[in-house]
Design a protein around this motif. Structure first.
Motif, PDB file in Angstrom:
ATOM      1  N   ASP A  30     -36.830  72.630  30.808  1.00 24.00           N
ATOM      2  CA  ASP A  30     -37.168  73.904  31.429  1.00 24.00           C
ATOM      3  C   ASP A  30     -36.953  73.805  32.938  1.00 24.00           C
ATOM      4  N   THR A  31     -35.720  74.051  33.363  1.00 20.53           N
ATOM      5  CA  THR A  31     -35.389  74.007  34.792  1.00 20.53           C
ATOM      6  C   THR A  31     -34.235  74.953  35.053  1.00 20.53           C
ATOM      7  N   ASN A  32     -33.807  75.040  36.294  1.00 14.41           N
ATOM      8  CA  ASN A  32     -32.663  75.888  36.604  1.00 14.41           C
ATOM      9  C   ASN A  32     -31.986  75.392  37.874  1.00 14.41           C
ATOM     10  N   SER A  36     -32.643  73.762  45.500  1.00 18.36           N
ATOM     11  CA  SER A  36     -33.540  73.999  46.636  1.00 18.36           C
ATOM     12  C   SER A  36     -34.552  72.868  46.826  1.00 18.36           C
ATOM     13  N   ARG A  37     -34.970  72.180  45.735  1.00 19.66           N
ATOM     14  CA  ARG A  37     -35.982  71.118  45.868  1.00 19.66           C
ATOM     15  C   ARG A  37     -35.385  69.740  46.082  1.00 19.66           C
ATOM     16  N   THR A  38     -34.082  69.557  45.717  1.00 25.12           N
ATOM     17  CA  THR A  38     -33.502  68.205  45.832  1.00 25.12           C
ATOM     18  C   THR A  38     -32.144  68.156  46.532  1.00 25.12           C
ATOM     19  N   ALA A  67     -35.111  48.067  43.199  1.00 28.30           N
ATOM     20  CA  ALA A  67     -34.888  49.490  42.899  1.00 28.30           C
ATOM     21  C   ALA A  67     -33.895  50.115  43.882  1.00 28.30           C
ATOM     22  N   CYS A  68     -34.282  51.234  44.488  1.00 28.19           N
ATOM     23  CA  CYS A  68     -33.322  51.943  45.341  1.00 28.19           C
ATOM     24  C   CYS A  68     -32.995  51.169  46.608  1.00 28.19           C
ATOM     25  N   SER A  69     -33.759  50.123  46.919  1.00 30.45           N
ATOM     26  CA  SER A  69     -33.421  49.265  48.064  1.00 30.45           C
ATOM     27  C   SER A  69     -32.567  48.086  47.626  1.00 30.45           C
ATOM     28  N   ASP A 100     -37.931  64.785  30.482  1.00 32.47           N
ATOM     29  CA  ASP A 100     -38.834  64.856  31.641  1.00 32.47           C
ATOM     30  C   ASP A 100     -38.097  65.542  32.791  1.00 32.47           C
ATOM     31  N   ARG A 101     -38.436  66.799  33.039  1.00 35.23           N
ATOM     32  CA  ARG A 101     -37.660  67.571  34.017  1.00 35.23           C
ATOM     33  C   ARG A 101     -37.857  67.082  35.442  1.00 35.23           C
ATOM     34  N   SER A 102     -38.947  66.332  35.704  1.00 38.89           N
ATOM     35  CA  SER A 102     -39.172  65.911  37.089  1.00 38.89           C
ATOM     36  C   SER A 102     -38.337  64.679  37.464  1.00 38.89           C
ATOM     37  N   TYR A 124     -40.897  56.261  35.103  1.00 37.16           N
ATOM     38  CA  TYR A 124     -42.053  57.107  35.410  1.00 37.16           C
ATOM     39  C   TYR A 124     -42.098  57.286  36.924  1.00 37.16           C
ATOM     40  N   GLN A 125     -42.223  58.508  37.372  1.00 33.11           N
ATOM     41  CA  GLN A 125     -42.348  58.749  38.813  1.00 33.11           C
ATOM     42  C   GLN A 125     -43.360  59.839  39.101  1.00 33.11           C
ATOM     43  N   ASN A 126     -44.278  59.535  40.014  1.00 32.43           N
ATOM     44  CA  ASN A 126     -45.185  60.541  40.555  1.00 32.43           C
ATOM     45  C   ASN A 126     -44.552  60.983  41.879  1.00 32.43           C
ATOM     46  N   GLY A 127     -43.798  62.075  41.829  1.00 36.59           N
ATOM     47  CA  GLY A 127     -42.862  62.442  42.901  1.00 36.59           C
ATOM     48  C   GLY A 127     -43.450  62.623  44.287  1.00 36.59           C
ATOM     49  N   ARG A 128     -44.616  63.297  44.374  1.00 33.17           N
ATOM     50  CA  ARG A 128     -45.108  63.652  45.718  1.00 33.17           C
ATOM     51  C   ARG A 128     -45.471  62.461  46.593  1.00 33.17           C
ATOM     52  N   PRO A 129     -46.308  61.511  46.099  1.00 36.40           N
ATOM     53  CA  PRO A 129     -46.593  60.351  46.958  1.00 36.40           C
ATOM     54  C   PRO A 129     -45.355  59.525  47.276  1.00 36.40           C
ATOM     55  N   ALA A 132     -32.032  60.157  47.711  1.00 36.21           N
ATOM     56  CA  ALA A 132     -33.035  60.429  46.676  1.00 36.21           C
ATOM     57  C   ALA A 132     -33.351  61.909  46.599  1.00 36.21           C
ATOM     58  N   ASN A 133     -33.309  62.572  47.757  1.00 37.76           N
ATOM     59  CA  ASN A 133     -33.668  63.982  47.823  1.00 37.76           C
ATOM     60  C   ASN A 133     -33.188  64.470  49.195  1.00 37.76           C
ATOM     61  N   LEU A 134     -32.452  65.577  49.234  1.00 39.93           N
ATOM     62  CA  LEU A 134     -31.935  66.077  50.518  1.00 39.93           C
ATOM     63  C   LEU A 134     -33.075  66.355  51.492  1.00 39.93           C
ATOM     64  N   ARG A 135     -34.220  66.819  50.963  1.00 36.01           N
ATOM     65  CA  ARG A 135     -35.350  67.116  51.863  1.00 36.01           C
ATOM     66  C   ARG A 135     -35.902  65.842  52.493  1.00 36.01           C
ATOM     67  N   ILE A 136     -35.831  64.720  51.769  1.00 36.99           N
ATOM     68  CA  ILE A 136     -36.252  63.437  52.356  1.00 36.99           C
ATOM     69  C   ILE A 136     -35.299  63.079  53.504  1.00 36.99           C
ATOM     70  N   ILE A 137     -34.003  63.237  53.273  1.00 35.52           N
ATOM     71  CA  ILE A 137     -33.011  62.901  54.307  1.00 35.52           C
ATOM     72  C   ILE A 137     -33.215  63.791  55.534  1.00 35.52           C
ATOM     73  N   PHE A 197     -35.223  53.461  50.512  1.00 32.95           N
ATOM     74  CA  PHE A 197     -36.615  53.387  50.044  1.00 32.95           C
ATOM     75  C   PHE A 197     -36.588  53.474  48.526  1.00 32.95           C
ATOM     76  N   GLY A 198     -37.387  52.649  47.867  1.00 31.35           N
ATOM     77  CA  GLY A 198     -37.381  52.728  46.413  1.00 31.35           C
ATOM     78  C   GLY A 198     -38.609  52.130  45.768  1.00 31.35           C
ATOM     79  N   GLY A 199     -38.523  52.039  44.450  1.00 30.80           N
ATOM     80  CA  GLY A 199     -39.623  51.518  43.650  1.00 30.80           C
ATOM     81  C   GLY A 199     -40.061  50.154  44.130  1.00 30.80           C
ATOM     82  N   GLY A 200     -41.343  49.925  44.001  1.00 29.14           N
ATOM     83  CA  GLY A 200     -41.896  48.625  44.444  1.00 29.14           C
ATOM     84  C   GLY A 200     -43.253  48.724  45.112  1.00 29.14           C
TER      85      GLY A 200
HETATM   86  N1  ACO Z   1     -37.485  72.357  37.362  1.00 30.92           N
HETATM   87  C1  ACO Z   1     -38.420  73.280  37.556  1.00 30.92           C
HETATM   88  N2  ACO Z   1     -39.695  72.996  37.927  1.00 30.92           N
HETATM   89  C2  ACO Z   1     -39.994  71.691  38.097  1.00 30.92           C
HETATM   90  C3  ACO Z   1     -39.057  70.665  37.914  1.00 30.92           C
HETATM   91  C4  ACO Z   1     -37.761  71.045  37.520  1.00 30.92           C
HETATM   92  N3  ACO Z   1     -36.776  70.150  37.317  1.00 30.92           N
HETATM   93  N4  ACO Z   1     -39.640  69.488  38.152  1.00 30.92           N
HETATM   94  C5  ACO Z   1     -40.910  69.740  38.506  1.00 30.92           C
HETATM   95  N5  ACO Z   1     -41.129  71.090  38.452  1.00 30.92           N
HETATM   96  C6  ACO Z   1     -42.354  71.804  38.731  1.00 30.92           C
HETATM   97  C7  ACO Z   1     -43.580  70.959  38.517  1.00 30.92           C
HETATM   98  O1  ACO Z   1     -43.970  70.988  37.165  1.00 30.92           O
HETATM   99  C8  ACO Z   1     -44.578  71.632  39.429  1.00 30.92           C
HETATM  100  O2  ACO Z   1     -45.078  72.784  38.791  1.00 30.92           O
HETATM  101  P1  ACO Z   1     -46.637  73.184  38.950  1.00 30.92           P
HETATM  102  O3  ACO Z   1     -46.803  73.454  40.421  1.00 30.92           O
HETATM  103  O4  ACO Z   1     -46.751  74.378  38.081  1.00 30.92           O
HETATM  104  O5  ACO Z   1     -47.407  71.987  38.489  1.00 30.92           O
HETATM  105  C9  ACO Z   1     -43.716  72.105  40.606  1.00 30.92           C
HETATM  106  O6  ACO Z   1     -42.375  72.137  40.116  1.00 30.92           O
HETATM  107  C10 ACO Z   1     -43.777  71.201  41.811  1.00 30.92           C
HETATM  108  O7  ACO Z   1     -43.654  69.842  41.355  1.00 30.92           O
HETATM  109  P2  ACO Z   1     -43.572  68.631  42.327  1.00 30.92           P
HETATM  110  O8  ACO Z   1     -43.425  67.348  41.548  1.00 30.92           O
HETATM  111  O9  ACO Z   1     -44.682  68.697  43.305  1.00 30.92           O
HETATM  112  O10 ACO Z   1     -42.193  68.982  43.056  1.00 30.92           O
HETATM  113  P3  ACO Z   1     -41.571  68.354  44.340  1.00 30.92           P
HETATM  114  O11 ACO Z   1     -41.186  69.397  45.272  1.00 30.92           O
HETATM  115  O12 ACO Z   1     -42.371  67.183  44.853  1.00 30.92           O
HETATM  116  O13 ACO Z   1     -40.193  67.761  43.774  1.00 30.92           O
HETATM  117  C11 ACO Z   1     -39.289  65.615  43.233  1.00 30.92           C
HETATM  118  C12 ACO Z   1     -40.200  66.757  42.789  1.00 30.92           C
HETATM  119  C13 ACO Z   1     -37.879  66.168  43.328  1.00 30.92           C
HETATM  120  C14 ACO Z   1     -39.336  64.508  42.190  1.00 30.92           C
HETATM  121  C15 ACO Z   1     -39.747  65.079  44.608  1.00 30.92           C
HETATM  122  O14 ACO Z   1     -41.113  64.821  44.575  1.00 30.92           O
HETATM  123  C16 ACO Z   1     -39.034  63.829  45.056  1.00 30.92           C
HETATM  124  O15 ACO Z   1     -37.865  63.855  45.370  1.00 30.92           O
HETATM  125  N6  ACO Z   1     -39.761  62.689  45.169  1.00 30.92           N
HETATM  126  C17 ACO Z   1     -39.253  61.447  45.729  1.00 30.92           C
HETATM  127  C18 ACO Z   1     -38.183  60.796  44.893  1.00 30.92           C
HETATM  128  C19 ACO Z   1     -37.831  59.445  45.501  1.00 30.92           C
HETATM  129  O16 ACO Z   1     -37.603  59.300  46.679  1.00 30.92           O
HETATM  130  N7  ACO Z   1     -37.818  58.371  44.702  1.00 30.92           N
HETATM  131  C20 ACO Z   1     -37.614  57.056  45.255  1.00 30.92           C
HETATM  132  C21 ACO Z   1     -36.406  56.466  44.869  1.00 30.92           C
HETATM  133  S1  ACO Z   1     -36.211  56.359  43.134  1.00 30.92           S
HETATM  134  C22 ACO Z   1     -36.229  54.687  42.718  1.00 30.92           C
HETATM  135  O17 ACO Z   1     -36.543  53.827  43.463  1.00 30.92           O
HETATM  136  C23 ACO Z   1     -35.841  54.306  41.308  1.00 30.92           C
END
Ligand code: ACO
Length: 330
Positions: A30-32, A38-40, A115-117, A154-156, A219-224, A259-264, A315-318
C-alpha cells in the motif's frame, strides 16, 4: 611511520538490468509514487534477477570493468576487501568467491560488514595496507543484493533498497599530495535495536519459526535511524574538514551514502554545502547499502579533476558511520 599514501586509481560499477519502479511496488504494498518520491527521493531501483545469481556476480562485473580500464591483471592484485551485508553465503567470505571467479590467486581476501558503511570501512582497511608498504594493488568492493533480504510486504523498507556493486583500485599514490588523506570511523552498538536482520546467525538460526516470523528480512525503525544518520554524517564531515585545516569551500564534492534524499539535503544544510556539490543518484538506484559510494564515484568519475578534494561519508546499521577525505589522484 611511512609516507606512503594510498590513492584510488580507478573506479567501476555495475547495476542489474531489471528496473523496479515505484509504480510496480505499488502493486505489492500500500504505497504510491508520490509518497515514495516526496519522502525518499527514489523513483526506481535495480534488482538482480536469475536463478543462482548473487552479490559476487555483481561485484565480478564491476571489477571486470575496472581491470579493463586500469589495465590491471588478476595476478597483480594482492588484497581484496569486500563490504557487504548480503554475502553469497554465511561463509566463506564473498571476497573469496569474487577472487576465485576472477582468477585472483595471489591475494588475501575477506569481507567487512558495517552495513551501509561497508565500503567506507573497507576503503580505510585497504588504505592501511597500502600505507604500511605491505601491499601494492588492493581491490576495495562495495556490493549488496538487498533484494535478497528485503521484505516485499513491508512498505517502509521495500521502497528504499536496491541491488548494485562498485569497486575501486587502491595503489600507492604516484604523485605527492594526492590520495587518501584522513578517515574518521565511528560505531555505536546501541543502534542495533533500530536496524538489523535478526535471524540466520547464531542468535536465531534459520528455522521454520524464524521464517514464519519474517526474521530473515531487514528490520528498520526509520525515524531514529534518519535522525542518527543526519547528525552522524554531518558531525564527521565537519570534523574531517576542520582537523585538516580546510573549509567547506575547499571541498569540490561530497559523496554521501544514498539512503534518503532528505537525509542528504539535511547533511548538506548542516555542513554548509550547496546541493550542487552533493553526488546524488538515489532517484535511480535507491539504497544499495555498501555499493552507494563507489556507484557515485563511478558516475561522477568524468567530472572529477585531479587535485579535487572529495569527502565520502556514510551511515548504516550498527550503527556505523564515518567520513574519508581525499585528493583525487587522476
Ligand atoms: N508508502 C506510504 N506510506 C508509508 C510508507 C510507504 N512506502 N512507508 C511508511 N508509510 C507511512 C507510515 O505507515 C506512517 O503512517 P502513520 O503516520 O499513519 O503511522 C507514515 O507513512 C510516516 O512513517 P515514517 O516511518 O515516520 O516515515 P518517514 O518519513 O520517517 O520515512 C523512511 C520512512 C523513508 C524509512 C525514513 O524514516 C528513512 O529514510 N529512514 C532512514 C533510513 C536510513 O538511513 N537507513 C540507514 C541505512 S540502511 C542500512 O544500513 C542497511
Amino acid at each position: 611511520m611511512t609516507n606512503i599514501r594510498a590513492a584510488i586509481t580507478g573506479v567501476h560499477g555495475y547495476v542489474p538490468d531489471y528496473v523496479l519502479t515505484n509504480h510496480e511496488l505499488a502493486k505489492y504494498v500500500d504505497t504510491n509514487d508520490e509518497w515514495i518520491v516526496s519522502r525518499t527521493g527514489i523513483s526506481e531501483r535495480r534488482i538482480l534477477k536469475g536463478e543462482g545469481k548473487a552479490t559476487s556476480d555483481m561485484a565480478v562485473e564491476a571489477i571486470k570493468g575496472l581491470f579493463e580500464k586500469t589495465g590491471t591483471r588478476p595476478e597483480e592484485v594482492d588484497f581484496v576487501v569486500c563490504g557487504t551485508v548480503t554475502p553469497d553465503m554465511m561463509f566463506p567470505d564473498t571476497a573469496n568467491i569474487i577472487a576465485d571467479k576472477l582468477g585472483i590467486r595471489n591475494a588475501f581476501t575477506f569481507d567487512v560488514g558495517a552495513a551501509c558503511s561497508g565500503f567506507l570501512f573497507s576503503l580505510a582497511t585497504g588504505e592501511k595496507f597500502i600505507a604500511s608498504g605491505s601491499h601494492k594493488k588492493v581491490l576495495v568492493v562495495g556490493a549488496d543484493m538487498m533484494s535478497a533480504i528485503v521484505d516485499y510486504q513491508d512498505r517502509s523498507t521495500c521502497i528504499i533498497f536496491g541491488d548494485g556493486a562498485g569497486a575501486v583500485l587502491l595503489e600507492p599514490a604516484r604523485d605527492e599530495g594526492y590520495g587518501i588523506i584522513d578517515s574518521i570511523l565511528k560505531s555505536d552498538g546501541s543502534g542495533v535495536v533500530n536496524l538489523h536482520q535478526k535471524a540466520g546467525g547464531s542468535l536465531r538460526p534459520a528455522s521454520h519459526a524464524t521464517v514464519d516470523a519474517r526474521e530473515h528480512f531487514v528490520y528498520q525503525n526509520g525515524r531514529p535511524v534518519f535522525k542518527a544518520a543526519v547528525s552522524g554524517m554531518a558531525s564527521v564531515v565537519k570534523e574531517i574538514i576542520r582537523r585538516n585545516g580546510l573549509t567547506a569551500d575547499d571541498i569540490a564534492w561530497i559523496a554521501p551514502h544514498q539512503a534518503n534524499l532528505r537525509i542528504i539535503e539535511s547533511v548538506a544544510s548542516m555542513t554548509d554545502f550547496p546541493m550542487e556539490k552533493m553526488m546524488v543518484n538515489i532517484q535511480k538506484y535507491g539504497n544499495t547499502t555498501a555499493a552507494t559510494l563507489p556507484l557515485c564515484l563511478w558516475e561522477w568519475e568524468n567530472r572529477l579533476k585531479k587535485g579535487d578534494y572529495i569527502i565520502l561519508t556514510a551511515f548504516g546499521g550498527g550503527y556505523t558511520w564515518g567520513a574519508t577525505l581525499m585528493r583525487w589522484a587522476y
